[in-house]
Design a protein around this motif. Structure first.
Motif, PDB file in Angstrom:
ATOM      1  N   GLU A  28       0.728  -1.012  -0.140  1.00  0.00           N
ATOM      2  CA  GLU A  28       0.177   0.054  -0.310  1.00  0.00           C
ATOM      3  C   GLU A  28       0.907   1.339   0.229  1.00  0.00           C
ATOM      4  O   GLU A  28       0.586   2.388  -0.841  1.00  0.00           O
ATOM      5  N   LEU A  29       1.919   1.098   0.636  1.00  0.00           N
ATOM      6  CA  LEU A  29       2.838   2.427   0.631  1.00  0.00           C
ATOM      7  C   LEU A  29       3.480   2.636  -0.415  1.00  0.00           C
ATOM      8  O   LEU A  29       3.505   3.692  -0.882  1.00  0.00           O
ATOM      9  N   LEU A  30       4.106   1.647  -0.920  1.00  0.00           N
ATOM     10  CA  LEU A  30       4.605   1.535  -2.433  1.00  0.00           C
ATOM     11  C   LEU A  30       3.779   2.279  -3.522  1.00  0.00           C
ATOM     12  O   LEU A  30       4.081   3.132  -4.428  1.00  0.00           O
ATOM     13  N   ARG A  31       2.715   1.559  -3.568  1.00  0.00           N
ATOM     14  CA  ARG A  31       1.575   2.190  -4.439  1.00  0.00           C
ATOM     15  C   ARG A  31       1.406   3.626  -4.213  1.00  0.00           C
ATOM     16  O   ARG A  31       1.116   4.486  -5.188  1.00  0.00           O
ATOM     17  N   THR A  32       1.348   3.974  -2.947  1.00  0.00           N
ATOM     18  CA  THR A  32       0.863   5.436  -2.711  1.00  0.00           C
ATOM     19  C   THR A  32       2.119   6.423  -3.019  1.00  0.00           C
ATOM     20  O   THR A  32       1.947   7.242  -3.841  1.00  0.00           O
ATOM     21  N   LEU A  33       3.422   6.043  -2.609  1.00  0.00           N
ATOM     22  CA  LEU A  33       4.488   6.627  -2.827  1.00  0.00           C
ATOM     23  C   LEU A  33       4.800   6.857  -4.666  1.00  0.00           C
ATOM     24  O   LEU A  33       5.507   7.833  -4.915  1.00  0.00           O
ATOM     25  N   TYR A  34       4.399   5.749  -5.068  1.00  0.00           N
ATOM     26  CA  TYR A  34       4.970   5.743  -6.691  1.00  0.00           C
ATOM     27  C   TYR A  34       3.672   5.740  -7.660  1.00  0.00           C
ATOM     28  O   TYR A  34       3.714   5.319  -8.789  1.00  0.00           O
ATOM     29  N   ALA A  35       2.570   6.211  -7.009  1.00  0.00           N
ATOM     30  CA  ALA A  35       1.384   6.481  -7.903  1.00  0.00           C
ATOM     31  C   ALA A  35       0.731   5.261  -8.694  1.00  0.00           C
ATOM     32  O   ALA A  35       0.594   5.516 -10.009  1.00  0.00           O
ATOM     33  N   ILE A  36       0.801   4.120  -8.004  1.00  0.00           N
ATOM     34  CA  ILE A  36       0.346   3.115  -8.959  1.00  0.00           C
ATOM     35  C   ILE A  36      -1.312   2.943  -8.812  1.00  0.00           C
ATOM     36  O   ILE A  36      -1.637   2.905  -7.786  1.00  0.00           O
ATOM     37  N   ASP A  37      -1.751   3.182  -9.900  1.00  0.00           N
ATOM     38  CA  ASP A  37      -3.374   3.516 -10.012  1.00  0.00           C
ATOM     39  C   ASP A  37      -3.973   2.340  -9.889  1.00  0.00           C
ATOM     40  O   ASP A  37      -3.527   1.492 -10.624  1.00  0.00           O
ATOM     41  N   ASP A  38      -5.150   2.040  -9.091  1.00  0.00           N
ATOM     42  CA  ASP A  38      -6.031   0.817  -9.090  1.00  0.00           C
ATOM     43  C   ASP A  38      -6.615   0.711 -10.585  1.00  0.00           C
ATOM     44  O   ASP A  38      -6.627  -0.390 -10.828  1.00  0.00           O
ATOM     45  N   ASP A  39      -6.894   1.649 -11.154  1.00  0.00           N
ATOM     46  CA  ASP A  39      -7.451   1.371 -12.618  1.00  0.00           C
ATOM     47  C   ASP A  39      -6.312   1.019 -13.504  1.00  0.00           C
ATOM     48  O   ASP A  39      -6.740  -0.171 -14.505  1.00  0.00           O
ATOM     49  N   ASP A  40      -5.313   1.566 -13.324  1.00  0.00           N
ATOM     50  CA  ASP A  40      -4.262   0.895 -14.274  1.00  0.00           C
ATOM     51  C   ASP A  40      -3.836  -0.500 -13.983  1.00  0.00           C
ATOM     52  O   ASP A  40      -3.488  -1.247 -14.950  1.00  0.00           O
ATOM     53  N   ARG A  41      -4.008  -0.939 -12.864  1.00  0.00           N
ATOM     54  CA  ARG A  41      -3.731  -2.336 -12.301  1.00  0.00           C
ATOM     55  C   ARG A  41      -4.780  -3.391 -12.893  1.00  0.00           C
ATOM     56  O   ARG A  41      -4.608  -4.232 -13.394  1.00  0.00           O
ATOM     57  N   GLU A  42      -5.937  -2.644 -12.718  1.00  0.00           N
ATOM     58  CA  GLU A  42      -7.215  -3.600 -13.351  1.00  0.00           C
ATOM     59  C   GLU A  42      -6.947  -3.560 -14.662  1.00  0.00           C
ATOM     60  O   GLU A  42      -7.274  -4.726 -15.191  1.00  0.00           O
ATOM     61  N   ASN A  43      -6.647  -2.596 -15.585  1.00  0.00           N
ATOM     62  CA  ASN A  43      -6.592  -2.742 -16.921  1.00  0.00           C
ATOM     63  C   ASN A  43      -5.454  -3.702 -17.477  1.00  0.00           C
ATOM     64  O   ASN A  43      -5.600  -4.376 -18.252  1.00  0.00           O
ATOM     65  N   LYS A  44      -4.187  -3.800 -16.490  1.00  0.00           N
ATOM     66  CA  LYS A  44      -3.280  -4.641 -16.723  1.00  0.00           C
ATOM     67  C   LYS A  44      -3.754  -6.105 -16.718  1.00  0.00           C
ATOM     68  O   LYS A  44      -3.468  -6.863 -17.542  1.00  0.00           O
ATOM     69  N   LEU A  45      -4.288  -6.422 -15.736  1.00  0.00           N
ATOM     70  CA  LEU A  45      -4.654  -7.751 -15.434  1.00  0.00           C
ATOM     71  C   LEU A  45      -5.661  -8.157 -16.324  1.00  0.00           C
ATOM     72  O   LEU A  45      -5.821  -9.258 -16.697  1.00  0.00           O
ATOM     73  N   LEU A  46      -6.862  -7.281 -16.810  1.00  0.00           N
ATOM     74  CA  LEU A  46      -7.671  -7.544 -17.757  1.00  0.00           C
ATOM     75  C   LEU A  46      -7.115  -7.875 -19.025  1.00  0.00           C
ATOM     76  O   LEU A  46      -7.243  -8.761 -20.040  1.00  0.00           O
ATOM     77  N   GLU A  47      -5.897  -6.980 -19.507  1.00  0.00           N
ATOM     78  CA  GLU A  47      -5.318  -7.014 -20.972  1.00  0.00           C
ATOM     79  C   GLU A  47      -4.524  -8.626 -20.623  1.00  0.00           C
ATOM     80  O   GLU A  47      -4.561  -9.284 -21.585  1.00  0.00           O
TER      81      GLU A  47
END
Length: 1020
Positions: free
Chosen positions: A956-975
């Motif tokens: 959670e901390l890393l995703r926050t500090l390095y702006a890993i967006d939830d929608d980007d992660r979801e789109n990646k898994l769908l792709e």
């Protein structure tokens, strides 16, 4: 009771189920499990199932596999059984499984007296697929001559007509014998446990492996891989009867048919156990033993010996005996301020404490202490120091704080939920496995809170209890060894001479025609394309549920707290079920420093929590920290930030994204949070860098740790090095953790510690002035209850709003990574190629190039391509055919940088060309729907591995500090899950095109003819 007791009711002690008799049923409340212990009546196979609510189910097959010869038979067998079986007649079903399974863990391991085959999954169908392949592998393997030649040893003739010994295990063990620490740590075991299998290397000595015959190899499996010599450990929520039914139907019935005349009896069990105990029982020493020998090194230096003092503490038949030894080890060595640890550190007899100190749990438990970098002929002085310290402890008594700090460490270890290179169940399984292995009671083997309480009560009620244990285990125990291992260039030279002589000897026993014929047969076997349709697998559509997100969701909340000068400090909360443990991170920006300070940061992080603070010197600070906390540490954090449309607003809103950090970390049980935060604040506010001897000691120890990591982890250094010019973050990572840092540490360890002190003080001043953040991971109610305490802590350390970073350019950082003033070499037009020479019998290759970054279409497809390359083509070309122990293709999903690497590689220079050839071959291939789905599932498995509460907080901390967006992660898994054969083929072609642009290649290995051109020598 678990919620599965309705299923468990059919299992009562003495009852029977589908050919199994129930030996015992008992509760393990500490692990929220019910244990069901069974034996198959006909074959003798034993099963222990810990039934609980866990959805990550694990199984393991364990066999007693003693081998007194040192020829690697057990290790080679571990590799070989996974090279095809009756129902899965493939060259390598293990890698095919890795390619297509949604496993959470998949491995096999050879120990000194056993071989273990564990795997786990969160998906029941996948779990049984894994069990089917593993059980068939261990009980019904092919073990063909080609598999033996591939995994064990063979003679091979290269293009220049030079003959060499090759083999996957052979080359793996050459890597082990290239590591000074690996060789040194083995010396006490081999010499103290004489006349047992521990006297020989279970992995195999490369000078003995070539003497293992194919007949001996086959007989080894026939003798030991039998159901009556097998222990199956099960863990998780899949009902016991379902697992037993699966084993009976698929394997036990076949084993009964294979051995129709066999009928298990107690006499058979006792005979197997007696034979095994004869193998593992050492001859007791009548007097102390002194050993002086050598180990691999790049230089002749008798002033840098490693000296070990090791005792044989005898058997540990139950958890209480084991806990006594664990507790005593904690009291003596728990932290740098512990009495024996402190005596070693302050003695000036060596540079730092030796790796591998503490307990080693074999049939007999060994206890080891020692020093690294010891002056010539000082082994006796080390022994005298150790005994004098132990006598002093007995005479003066053990300080209550040392007892309490050990209790604190054990309390945290009981509470904390951890994954240690695999699921929690993997570490839990070893206690019952060892009990079965040595004929002890399974139910008495577990390390429970009640066991710790028994030992605690003895300490409290019996004065001098621990002191008596010290006298018993150490002062009155003559069964110990003092071992001095001297780094020597002659060690490797002599082993190379012996290897060359062995090659000549083996060549004389055969002919060039026979060698060529055997190699042709092996190559034909390795090149044959397998029909993998026999391997079951899941499909991507099983994981796509309409209207439901695939990606995980976490609980981090972004808030602010009032800091210094009434400024707003970024405060992150992660509410997790941590079982009563709180984790606090305080981050200060490293990027407010000028680039020239970065080379100091790794050593700064090692030093800042270990050199004392306020009125406490380093040993007192260590003691206080151990007494009230689970540790205060510091690390440096850097990572890439993806720049996507979805995270653009987040990046604009928050100035903590895309930064480098120095992060202080506290671990503490909830009840001690106030005391822990007080110590934490004192560390941050009042750290004292004026103890120059301590600074020097830490610098030398850190340098030695980095030096000793190169041979075991050369592939990681090669990958880091190959990335250094691709981005600012990659250059920083190389400076902090790569070969550049090794050169820096050699410089800083020799520098005047006053200079290091001045730099450290300036670094601390600048990063604290730069502001920072605080992050807490704990139970939600703990966070709520202590919100005022946390707010007060922020003010007490003077944390303030975050300042902007300095503008340090990529060029500045890349310049800092140039080694020893040498210019980068050029090879085939690829600027950045380097050849690094290390004292090793094997090498490593690394290569990197840029591709599609995170958040862009195609990034997920390339991740599938890299996964497939690692598990199929690279495995075949580099490991199976090339003889290297490992080969990897990975993608940094954020940057899109693709990384190739080989591990313990006999020909790293040639392997670098194989990388490109594999890309060319893959680009020409057409993939079926079935092959594509398998690759997708294997890649998807990386995203479904369960996370511990602490790991979830970290992510959670890393995703926050390095702006890993939830929608980007979801789109990646769908792709990823929707990947088609056409997209997969396109991905390989894109990889090939990207590789034709600028790429960076690094070869790390021994100085030989293959390592041509200008060389950079590491100062190891």
């Amino acid at each position: 009771m678990t919620k599965f007791m309705s299923d468990i009711k059919i299992f009562e002690k003495g009852s029977e189920y589908n050919g199994f008799c129930v030996l015992n049923v008992f509760e393990l409340k500490d692990y929220h499990s019910t244990a069901i212990y069974l034996r198959h009546k006909k074959t003798g196979l034993e099963v222990l199932h810990l039934v609980n609510d866990e959805t990550e189910n694990l199984f393991s097959f364990t066999f007693r596999t003693p081998n007194p010869e040192g020829n690697g038979a057990a290790h080679i067998m571990e590799h070989s059984v996974l090279c095809g079986s009756e129902r899965y007649p493939l060259k390598d079903p293990f890698t095919q499984l890795s390619n297509q399974s949604v496993k959470t863990y998949l491995n096999a391991a050879t120990y000194a007296d056993k071989t273990v085959y564990p795997a786990s999954s969160t998906v029941e169908a996948d779990y049984f697929n894994l069990m089917s392949v593993y059980a068939d592998a261990v009980f019904f393997p092919r073990l063909s001559p080609e598999i033996f030649a591939q995994e064990a040893h063979r003679l091979e003739i290269d293009g220049d007509g030079k003959t060499s010994i090759q083999g996957v295990v052979y080359n793996e063990m050459k890597g082990v014998y290239s590591s000074f620490e690996s060789v040194a740590m083995d010396v006490p075991v081999r010499n103290l446990l004489k006349n047992s299998i521990y006297e020989e290397d279970s992995g195999g000595d490369p000078l003995k492996i070539p003497f293992l015959t194919y007949e001996e190899y086959r007989n080894f499996h026939k003798k030991w891989y039998r159901p009556e010599n097998c222990f199956v450990f099960l863990y998780g929520n899949i009902p016991t009867e379902k697992q037993l039914d699966f084993l009976q139907k698929n394997f036990l019935t076949r084993l009964e048919e294979k051995n129709p005349d066999f009928e298990w009896t107690d006499d058979i069990r006792n005979s197997i156990l007696k034979t095994h105990l004869e193998y593992v029982t050492p001859k007791k020493l009548e007097t102390e033993l002194f050993v002086k020998t050598t180990g691999p090194s790049g230089e002749e230096n008798e002033k840098k010996s490693t000296v070990y003092v090791t005792w044989d503490l005898g058997e540990s038949k139950d958890a209480e005996q084991n806990m006594e030894k664990i507790f005593l080890t904690g009291v003596l060595l728990n932290h740098d301020g512990s009495p024996l640890q402190k005596a070693l550190v302050e003695s000036e007899l060596g540079e730092d404490t030796a790796p591998g100190m503490g307990l080693d749990g074999l049939f007999h438990t060994l206890f080891t202490v020692g020093l690294r970098g010891v002056k010539k002929n000082s082994a006796e002085k080390v022994k005298e120091l150790v005994f004098a310290t132990l006598n002093k402890i007995v005479e003066n008594g053990i300080d209550k704080d040392d007892i309490d700090s050990t209790l604190m460490g054990l309390e945290i270890s009981h509470r904390e939920i951890e994954r240690n290179n695999g699921p929690f169940a993997k570490s839990l399984m070893m206690a019952p496995i060892n009990a079965w292995l040595y004929g002890n009671k399974i139910e008495d083997s577990f390390r429970l809170r009640s066991v710790l309480e028994k030992v605690r009560q003895k300490i409290q009620n019996k004065k001098g209890y621990l002191e008596e244990l010290i006298e018993k285990f150490f002062l009155e125990n003559k069964n110990f060894a003092v071992c001095e291992i001297i780094p020597s260039k002659k060690y490797t030279t002599e082993r190379t001479r012996q290897e060359n002589a062995l090659v000549k000897e083996l060549v004389q026993k055969t002919s060039l025609e026979a060698i060529k014929k055997e190699n042709a047969e092996l190559h034909a076997f390795q090149s044959k394309k397998d029909d993998t349709s026999c391997l079951p697998h899941l499909r991507p559509c099983d994981f796509i549920i309409k209207g439901k997100r695939i990606s995980d969701s976490y609980s981090l909340k972004i808030k602010t707290l009032e800091g210094k000068d009434n400024s707003s400090v970024d405060y992150f909360e992660s509410g997790e079920n941590t079982n009563g443990v709180t984790y606090v991170d305080v981050g200060f920006p490293a990027d407010v420093l000028s680039s020239d300070k970065y080379k100091y940061l790794s050593l700064f992080a090692e030093t800042v929590c270990d050199c004392g603070w306020g009125k406490l010197d380093w040993s007192e600070a260590a003691a206080e920290t151990a007494l009230y906390t689970g540790g205060i540490t510091c690390s440096v954090l850097t990572s890439e930030t993806p720049f996507t449309k979805n995270n653009a607003d987040f990046r604009k809103k928050h100035n903590f994204t895309a930064r480098d950090w120095v992060v202080f970390k506290l671990k503490v049980i909830d009840e001690k949070l106030k005391e822990g935060l007080g110590l934490f604040a004192d560390n941050i506010n009042n750290v004292d860098f004026s103890d120059y001897k301590r600074l020097k000691d830490i610098a030398v120890e850190t340098r030695n740790d980095f030096d000793s990591s190169v041979v075991p982890a050369g592939h990681q250094y090669a990958m880091l090095r190959s990335l250094r010019k691709t981005s600012r973050v990659s250059a920083v990572d190389e400076i902090l953790n790569g070969l550049t840092q090794i050169f820096c540490l050699h410089e800083l360890a020799e520098a005047d510690p006053k200079n290091n002190s001045a730099v450290f003080n300036e670094i601390l001043r600048q990063i604290k002035a730069g502001g920072g953040f605080i992050h807490v991971t704990a139970e939600p109610e703990t966070i709520e209850k202590n919100k005022e305490l946390i707010a007060g802590f922020v003010k007490s350390i003077g944390l303030c709003a975050l300042k902007s970073p300095k503008e340090n350019s990529l060029e500045e950082f890349v310049k800092l990574t140039e080694l020893d003033g040498k210019k980068s070499l050029e090879n085939s037009g690829d600027a950045g190629d380097e050849k690094i020479v290390i004292p090793s019998l094997v090498g490593f290759a690394g290569e990197a190039f840029k591709t599609i970054a995170y958040g862009q279409k195609g990034n997920a497809i390339l991740e599938i391509c890299c996964h497939w390359l690692s598990n199929i083509l690279l495995w075949e070309k580099v490991r199976t055919i090339g003889g290297a122990y490992g080969a990897f293709c990975d993608i940094d999903s954020t940057t899109g940088n693709v990384l190739f690497a080989s591990y313990r590689d006999p020909t790293p220079q040639k392997t670098a060309d194989v990388f490109e050839n594999c890309l060319k071959e893959a680009a020409l291939m057409d993939f079926s729907q079935d092959e594509t789905e398998k690759a997708v599932m294997g890649t998807y498995s990386h995203f479904v591995v369960p996370k511990t509460p602490r790991a979830r907080g970290n992510i959670e901390l890393l995703r926050t500090l390095y702006a890993i967006d939830d929608d980007d992660r979801e789109n990646k898994l769908l792709e990823l899950l929707h990947c088609t054969p056409e997209e997969l083929k396109k991905g390989f072609n894109e990889l090939l095109e990207f590789s034709k642009k600028i790429k960076y290649r690094v070869i790390i290995g021994p100085e030989n003819d293959d390592l041509s051109g200008e060389k950079i020598f590491l100062p190891l």
